[in-house]
Design a protein around this motif. Sequence first.
Motif, PDB file in Angstrom:
ATOM      1  N   ASP A  29       0.817  -1.216   0.000  1.00 33.63           N
ATOM      2  CA  ASP A  29       0.000   0.000   0.000  1.00 33.63           C
ATOM      3  C   ASP A  29       0.853   1.270   0.000  1.00 33.63           C
ATOM      4  OD1 ASP A  29       0.766  -0.898   2.544  1.00 33.63           O
ATOM      5  OD2 ASP A  29      -0.817   0.233   3.547  1.00 33.63           O
ATOM      6  N   SER A  30       1.922   1.304   0.770  1.00 31.91           N
ATOM      7  CA  SER A  30       2.765   2.505   0.847  1.00 31.91           C
ATOM      8  C   SER A  30       4.010   2.405  -0.025  1.00 31.91           C
ATOM      9  CB  SER A  30       3.200   2.735   2.298  1.00 31.91           C
ATOM     10  OG  SER A  30       4.057   1.684   2.711  1.00 31.91           O
ATOM     11  N   ARG A  31       4.393   1.174  -0.450  1.00 34.52           N
ATOM     12  CA  ARG A  31       5.606   0.901  -1.219  1.00 34.52           C
ATOM     13  C   ARG A  31       6.881   1.135  -0.407  1.00 34.52           C
ATOM     14  NH1 ARG A  31       4.909  -2.165  -5.131  1.00 34.52           N
ATOM     15  NH2 ARG A  31       6.571  -1.320  -6.347  1.00 34.52           N
ATOM     16  N   LEU A  32       6.738   1.368   0.911  1.00 40.52           N
ATOM     17  CA  LEU A  32       7.888   1.576   1.787  1.00 40.52           C
ATOM     18  C   LEU A  32       8.543   0.250   2.141  1.00 40.52           C
ATOM     19  CD1 LEU A  32       6.492   4.172   4.363  1.00 40.52           C
ATOM     20  CD2 LEU A  32       8.147   4.591   2.538  1.00 40.52           C
ATOM     21  N   TYR A  33       9.859   0.275   2.263  1.00 42.95           N
ATOM     22  CA  TYR A  33      10.610  -0.881   2.752  1.00 42.95           C
ATOM     23  C   TYR A  33      10.929  -0.645   4.216  1.00 42.95           C
ATOM     24  CZ  TYR A  33      11.418  -2.641  -1.952  1.00 42.95           C
ATOM     25  OH  TYR A  33      11.257  -3.155  -3.205  1.00 42.95           O
ATOM     26  N   ARG A  34      10.708  -1.665   5.029  1.00 38.67           N
ATOM     27  CA  ARG A  34      11.005  -1.561   6.452  1.00 38.67           C
ATOM     28  C   ARG A  34      11.976  -2.674   6.837  1.00 38.67           C
ATOM     29  NH1 ARG A  34       7.493   2.048   9.161  1.00 38.67           N
ATOM     30  NH2 ARG A  34       5.650   2.509   7.942  1.00 38.67           N
ATOM     31  N   ALA A  57       7.030  -3.051  16.459  1.00 37.43           N
ATOM     32  CA  ALA A  57       6.191  -2.175  15.638  1.00 37.43           C
ATOM     33  C   ALA A  57       4.865  -2.845  15.279  1.00 37.43           C
ATOM     34  CB  ALA A  57       6.933  -1.787  14.359  1.00 37.43           C
ATOM     35  N   GLN A  58       3.817  -2.036  15.067  1.00 36.62           N
ATOM     36  CA  GLN A  58       2.488  -2.557  14.729  1.00 36.62           C
ATOM     37  C   GLN A  58       2.474  -3.301  13.401  1.00 36.62           C
ATOM     38  OE1 GLN A  58      -0.130   0.881  14.958  1.00 36.62           O
ATOM     39  NE2 GLN A  58      -1.160  -0.092  16.693  1.00 36.62           N
ATOM     40  N   TRP A  59       3.281  -2.893  12.450  1.00 37.00           N
ATOM     41  CA  TRP A  59       3.294  -3.468  11.109  1.00 37.00           C
ATOM     42  C   TRP A  59       3.997  -4.818  11.043  1.00 37.00           C
ATOM     43  CZ3 TRP A  59       8.234  -4.412   9.802  1.00 37.00           C
ATOM     44  CH2 TRP A  59       9.228  -3.594  10.342  1.00 37.00           C
TER      45      TRP A  59
END
Length: 155
Positions: A29-34, A57-59
């Motif tokens: 959805d955000s295309r962010l890498y964590r 973290a929640q994700w």
Amino acid sequence: MATSVLNRPAPQSSGITAHRLLVTRQFPDSRLYRPVGFLTSDGDEYTFAYIRKSVEAQWFAPLPGLSDTGRRYSSDQLFPIFAERVISARRPDRTEALKALGLSEDAAPFEVLNRSGGQRVGDTIELVPMPWVASDGAFSQLFLVHGVRHRSAEA
């Protein structure tokens, strides 16, 4: 005084590669890498450990087969979630794929992950090599670039 290392590649010809890979997960959805954890290899043993701050973290969701988030995993074989990301010896285009990555046919699995990022079609996990640091403190890093198809004609 800063030292430019743009023309100072990591010593690929000597076979030295990153021994530590940052394991990341991309969120569609955000295309962010964590960051999720670190995979390391000393040549004889593989280890994997989660990043504590990421686990909190929640994700966060654990990787398949590595569900104990407080454990430091160790094995003399590459963990299945990562082993399945190494180009198979049965693939007819393996030699060509390894050549495109700058690797020889006898490249070790960790070397392949180091250069390829371990990505699979439709997958959200990517492995990023940690920078190679020279004795004088200069560093170099090989990396794959995302989004090249979106660049402008001027770029």
